[in-house]
Write an enzyme that holds these catalytic residues in place. Sequence first.
Site, PDB file in Angstrom:
ATOM      1  N   LYS A 180      19.797  37.205  64.572  1.00  0.00           N
ATOM      2  CA  LYS A 180      20.171  35.890  65.098  1.00  0.00           C
ATOM      3  C   LYS A 180      19.087  35.417  66.045  1.00  0.00           C
ATOM      4  O   LYS A 180      18.852  36.038  67.081  1.00  0.00           O
ATOM      5  CB  LYS A 180      21.501  35.943  65.851  1.00  0.00           C
ATOM      6  CG  LYS A 180      22.035  34.538  66.139  1.00  0.00           C
ATOM      7  CD  LYS A 180      23.047  34.488  67.247  1.00  0.00           C
ATOM      8  CE  LYS A 180      22.438  34.365  68.622  1.00  0.00           C
ATOM      9  NZ  LYS A 180      21.671  33.122  68.864  1.00  0.00           N
ATOM     10  N   GLU A 255      16.048  45.188  75.593  1.00  0.00           N
ATOM     11  CA  GLU A 255      14.820  44.861  76.328  1.00  0.00           C
ATOM     12  C   GLU A 255      15.184  43.674  77.205  1.00  0.00           C
ATOM     13  O   GLU A 255      15.400  42.576  76.696  1.00  0.00           O
ATOM     14  CB  GLU A 255      13.691  44.451  75.374  1.00  0.00           C
ATOM     15  CG  GLU A 255      13.322  45.469  74.330  1.00  0.00           C
ATOM     16  CD  GLU A 255      12.683  46.719  74.885  1.00  0.00           C
ATOM     17  OE1 GLU A 255      12.325  46.738  76.083  1.00  0.00           O
ATOM     18  OE2 GLU A 255      12.552  47.681  74.118  1.00  0.00           O
ATOM     19  N   CYS A 289       8.914  38.570  79.624  1.00  0.00           N
ATOM     20  CA  CYS A 289       9.661  39.526  80.441  1.00  0.00           C
ATOM     21  C   CYS A 289       8.734  40.506  81.167  1.00  0.00           C
ATOM     22  O   CYS A 289       9.047  40.976  82.249  1.00  0.00           O
ATOM     23  CB  CYS A 289      10.654  40.281  79.580  1.00  0.00           C
ATOM     24  SG  CYS A 289       9.927  40.916  78.065  1.00  0.00           S
ATOM     25  N   GLU A 390      14.379  37.508  88.509  1.00  0.00           N
ATOM     26  CA  GLU A 390      13.429  37.066  87.487  1.00  0.00           C
ATOM     27  C   GLU A 390      13.476  35.536  87.399  1.00  0.00           C
ATOM     28  O   GLU A 390      14.520  34.956  87.118  1.00  0.00           O
ATOM     29  CB  GLU A 390      13.811  37.679  86.133  1.00  0.00           C
ATOM     30  CG  GLU A 390      12.790  37.381  85.065  1.00  0.00           C
ATOM     31  CD  GLU A 390      13.163  37.974  83.711  1.00  0.00           C
ATOM     32  OE1 GLU A 390      14.321  37.840  83.299  1.00  0.00           O
ATOM     33  OE2 GLU A 390      12.269  38.561  83.071  1.00  0.00           O
TER      34      GLU A 390
HETATM   35  P1  NAD Z   1      19.664  34.780  76.906  1.00  0.00           P
HETATM   36  O1  NAD Z   1      19.674  36.208  77.271  1.00  0.00           O
HETATM   37  O2  NAD Z   1      20.821  33.939  77.306  1.00  0.00           O
HETATM   38  O3  NAD Z   1      19.516  34.632  75.292  1.00  0.00           O
HETATM   39  C1  NAD Z   1      18.826  35.539  74.453  1.00  0.00           C
HETATM   40  C2  NAD Z   1      19.545  35.640  73.113  1.00  0.00           C
HETATM   41  O4  NAD Z   1      20.882  36.106  73.315  1.00  0.00           O
HETATM   42  C3  NAD Z   1      19.697  34.315  72.358  1.00  0.00           C
HETATM   43  O5  NAD Z   1      19.590  34.540  70.973  1.00  0.00           O
HETATM   44  C4  NAD Z   1      21.109  33.886  72.700  1.00  0.00           C
HETATM   45  O6  NAD Z   1      21.670  33.020  71.732  1.00  0.00           O
HETATM   46  C5  NAD Z   1      21.833  35.207  72.728  1.00  0.00           C
HETATM   47  N1  NAD Z   1      23.054  35.242  73.536  1.00  0.00           N
HETATM   48  C6  NAD Z   1      23.356  34.487  74.626  1.00  0.00           C
HETATM   49  N2  NAD Z   1      24.584  34.811  75.086  1.00  0.00           N
HETATM   50  C7  NAD Z   1      25.063  35.797  74.271  1.00  0.00           C
HETATM   51  C8  NAD Z   1      26.280  36.552  74.245  1.00  0.00           C
HETATM   52  N3  NAD Z   1      27.250  36.361  75.134  1.00  0.00           N
HETATM   53  N4  NAD Z   1      26.438  37.485  73.279  1.00  0.00           N
HETATM   54  C9  NAD Z   1      25.458  37.714  72.378  1.00  0.00           C
HETATM   55  N5  NAD Z   1      24.298  37.007  72.336  1.00  0.00           N
HETATM   56  C10 NAD Z   1      24.094  36.076  73.291  1.00  0.00           C
HETATM   57  O7  NAD Z   1      18.345  34.150  77.411  1.00  0.00           O
HETATM   58  P2  NAD Z   1      18.098  32.598  77.725  1.00  0.00           P
HETATM   59  O8  NAD Z   1      19.319  31.826  77.992  1.00  0.00           O
HETATM   60  O9  NAD Z   1      17.261  32.101  76.649  1.00  0.00           O
HETATM   61  O10 NAD Z   1      17.292  32.703  79.076  1.00  0.00           O
HETATM   62  C11 NAD Z   1      17.954  32.989  80.286  1.00  0.00           C
HETATM   63  C12 NAD Z   1      17.131  33.951  81.089  1.00  0.00           C
HETATM   64  O11 NAD Z   1      16.970  35.160  80.331  1.00  0.00           O
HETATM   65  C13 NAD Z   1      15.722  33.536  81.354  1.00  0.00           C
HETATM   66  O12 NAD Z   1      15.607  32.721  82.433  1.00  0.00           O
HETATM   67  C14 NAD Z   1      15.053  34.855  81.562  1.00  0.00           C
HETATM   68  O13 NAD Z   1      15.233  35.300  82.867  1.00  0.00           O
HETATM   69  C15 NAD Z   1      15.758  35.753  80.633  1.00  0.00           C
HETATM   70  N6  NAD Z   1      15.050  35.987  79.366  1.00  0.00           N
HETATM   71  C16 NAD Z   1      14.432  37.156  79.231  1.00  0.00           C
HETATM   72  C17 NAD Z   1      13.749  37.421  78.071  1.00  0.00           C
HETATM   73  C18 NAD Z   1      13.047  38.695  77.891  1.00  0.00           C
HETATM   74  O14 NAD Z   1      12.198  38.785  77.009  1.00  0.00           O
HETATM   75  N7  NAD Z   1      13.357  39.717  78.652  1.00  0.00           N
HETATM   76  C19 NAD Z   1      13.694  36.500  77.045  1.00  0.00           C
HETATM   77  C20 NAD Z   1      14.369  35.296  77.203  1.00  0.00           C
HETATM   78  C21 NAD Z   1      15.053  35.071  78.378  1.00  0.00           C
END
Ligand code: NAD
Length: 504
Positions: A180, A255, A289, A390
């Site tokens: 996904k 991760e 990240c 972060e």
């Molecule tokens: P997120 O963690 O919300 O989303 C990442 C993925 O998880 C997306 O595909 C999203 O649709 C999915 N997701 C969201 N809620 C979920 C749930 N309850 N159950 C299962 N899947 C779910 O990240 P974001 O909203 O894009 O960004 C928010 C913060 O996350 C950023 O500000 C940053 O701090 C962090 N982030 C970290 C990384 C990393 O590589 N470590 C990458 C993106 C974002």
Amino acid sequence: MAPVPHYLMYIDGEWVDRIERYDVINPATEEVVATVAKGSTDDADRAVAAALRAHRDGEWRNTSPDERARKISRMVEILNDRMDDLVDLHIAENGVTRRQAMAFHVGYSISHLQYFADLAATYQFERSGPVLGYPTAAAGVVRREPIGVVAGIVPWNFPMLLAVWKLGPALAAGNCVVLKPDEKTPMTLMEIAKAADEAEIPKGVFNVVIGPGETVGARLAAHPDVRKVAFTGSTAVGKTISKLAAENIKKVTLELGGKGPNIVLEDADITQAVDGALFAFCLYSGQACESGTRLLLPESRYDEFVERLIERAAKIRVGDPDDFETDMGPIISAEQKQRIERYIELGKKEGATVAFGGEPLSGAPFDKGHWIGPTILTDVDNSMTVAQEEIFGPVLAVIKYRTVYEAIAIANDSEYGLSAGVWSEDIDAALAVANQIEAGTVWINDWHMVNALYPFGGYKQSGNGRELGPHALDEYTEEKFVHIDLSRKLDNKVYDLVVPRVED
Ligand code: NAD
């Protein structure tokens, strides 16, 4: 205006549309660049059912590792041929600059997928153990078998690369996969699905569903037929996924976030360390990240370094990511930009000084899209929110230290432990520091050098498990021990502990 492309989901070898659609928005221009079918929890269930059926049919898992390697390599060839399009799609959906997309987002994705194809051919799926003599002669075989249905949940920052890090080892090990993407960045992942289709990966072995994380993502994490979930994203969502996955004891790799400490030792070369520090926190506008977002400077060289840092930060060209000359592009979304701005304000409130940036950018191309230039906060104490949380944007917290011991203590005073860096002319001294840091990766005189040959993952709340490296397939396999009795004699066995001996 020409109609924008419309992307479909890929379930059980079929392209699946839905009436509900998402718009994919270019973060630099706010233009709609594509539409995409919006899936539901029913689609997640369909994809898992297809993957389970394919797993049970056994075609993929019983294919020889060489043949799996060949099919994955075919995907690599197809993606290689479309490299230019993949770069364009990345620029359009996640705003990465052209040069970075070529080198990292697309370049690494393709070479890392090839790494997993090669690993399929060389990984030890089966090994024999020692022959035992007690209580009877017996041999043992240890097998590494695919886990079954694997769900991969991928974020928007490296949508293709982080999909490859899950898809590559899962397919190489013979699993069936449901991926996904993030709702904002589905296009590049759909190109991988096209490549899988053309490479004739069997139906149901690889599926992509698109939909909201809170529903579709959560359904995959909780689904009773999914046996492993691999996630990259925020620590908060990682915790939710862990809890959902615990329901049927899924295997989990996570991760998550980071707050990388970048330690400059007193003898460091200023030219290298300063440019290294900028590279560490500005790559993809700090939305990575493993970024180096806390710069720890020795008191004796603090002023000199900050002055040089500001001078060099001013040279970074922020602007149109499509322009080959641009160094830094936009922020992914308005929401993310506001979040970063709130952190900068909070930093000021808590006593940090904005030594560079932090101001809105004006004029073209900044009248559209979401922009924040490199921002340097000095006078930061490690207990401040901007040093602990972060931010996920191009914001650097500069912290002063007096002794190397204090620098190590500051570096480790964090809930995160994904990446760190040490700058010194003395490799022994740098190694001594690196060995004390609680982080999954430490770069010495470098940053962002993620290499498929080496493991990547986090200590503490930065995650669980490791991606990449020769052991990556361990995370996508179950280990089975097969015992083979060689004696064929009842006399010497211990069965009589329970079963009365057969009388002559
Ligand atoms: P997120 O963690 O919300 O989303 C990442 C993925 O998880 C997306 O595909 C999203 O649709 C999915 N997701 C969201 N809620 C979920 C749930 N309850 N159950 C299962 N899947 C779910 O990240 P974001 O909203 O894009 O960004 C928010 C913060 O996350 C950023 O500000 C940053 O701090 C962090 N982030 C970290 C990384 C990393 O590589 N470590 C990458 C993106 C974002």
